[in-house]
Design an enzyme around this catalytic site. Structure first.
Site, short mmCIF file in Angstrom:
data_model
loop_
_atom_site.label_atom_id
_atom_site.label_comp_id
_atom_site.label_asym_id
_atom_site.label_seq_id
_atom_site.Cartn_x
_atom_site.Cartn_y
_atom_site.Cartn_z
N THR A 16 -52.00 -5.19 12.69
CA THR A 16 -51.11 -5.32 13.84
C THR A 16 -51.67 -4.43 14.93
O THR A 16 -52.45 -3.52 14.66
CB THR A 16 -49.66 -4.88 13.52
OG1 THR A 16 -49.69 -3.54 13.02
CG2 THR A 16 -49.01 -5.79 12.51
N SER A 17 -51.27 -4.71 16.15
CA SER A 17 -51.73 -3.87 17.25
C SER A 17 -50.95 -2.57 17.24
O SER A 17 -49.92 -2.44 16.57
CB SER A 17 -51.51 -4.58 18.59
OG SER A 17 -50.14 -4.60 18.92
N THR A 18 -51.43 -1.59 17.99
CA THR A 18 -50.76 -0.29 18.04
C THR A 18 -49.39 -0.40 18.69
O THR A 18 -48.55 0.48 18.52
CB THR A 18 -51.63 0.71 18.82
OG1 THR A 18 -52.01 0.13 20.07
CG2 THR A 18 -52.88 1.05 18.04
#
Length: 198
Positions: A16-18
């Site tokens: 997942t992205s930050t």
């Protein structure tokens, strides 16, 4: 007694992205484990950041293994990046399974498998580009209506604190380190020239 067929190991990769929630990453891990992955590499990193766990997963894979991801865009940042990964997997004799494609193993050696991956990678890239376009349009509209504030300037917000620390005798370097801002920002805040203090 006939020889039992040994299933090739399934290795999962979740990302997942930050900016996304931790729950999204854990949901991917659960999905991968439910699909039979004996090992899952996971990380929270932006689409353009270095993916250490992806590199580790690719290094871990052996001939006959299958790399499993929930979606194409969790694996690759663009069509070009996807094909770099597919090329590396193909060279190692590793398969690729994308759960959002129905869980079937996409044979990267077949023309059909390559076509499917190209189409879905293109859709994922198109979706991201559309999202960015909508974001840019939303910002432009907010600016036109005078509602867009933008990112709060961190250094400017800490100017008062920088001045206080300077008055307490702290050096510019110490202030910058304490506040997490650049030395130039400290100089601007205290109204000094860069040569006045160390």
């Amino acid at each position: 007694m006939p020889n039992a067929t040994i299933a090739a190991p399934l290795v999962g990769y979740a990302r997942t992205s930050t900016a996304e929630q931790e729950a999204g990453l854990e949901a991917q891990v659960r999905e991968l484990e439910a699909a039979g992955c004996s090992e899952v590499f996971k990380e929270r990193v932006s689409s353009v950041g270095e993916r250490d766990q992806l590199a580790a997963a690719l290094k871990y894979l052996r001939k006959g293994d299958t790399l499993v991801v929930t979606k194409v865009d969790r694996l690759a940042r663009s069509t070009v990046h996807l094909w770099e990964i597919v090329r590396d997997l193909d060279a190692k004799g590793v398969g690729l399974r994308v759960l959002s494609l129905g869980g079937e193993v996409v044979d990267t050696k077949s023309a059909t498998g390559k076509l499917i991956l190209t189409i879905f990678a293109g859709f994922a890239q198109f979706e991201r580009e559309m999202m960015l376009e909508r974001q840019r349009e939303g910002i432009a509209k907010a600016k036109a209506e005078g509602k867009y504030l933008g990112r709060k300037p961190t250094a400017r917000a800490k100017a008062g604190e920088a001045v206080r620390l300077h008055q307490e005798g702290k050096t510019v370097t110490e202030i910058a380190k304490a506040l997490g801002i650049g030395r130039g920002s400290v100089y601007r805040a205290i109204g000094s020239s860069p040569v006045s203090r160390a």
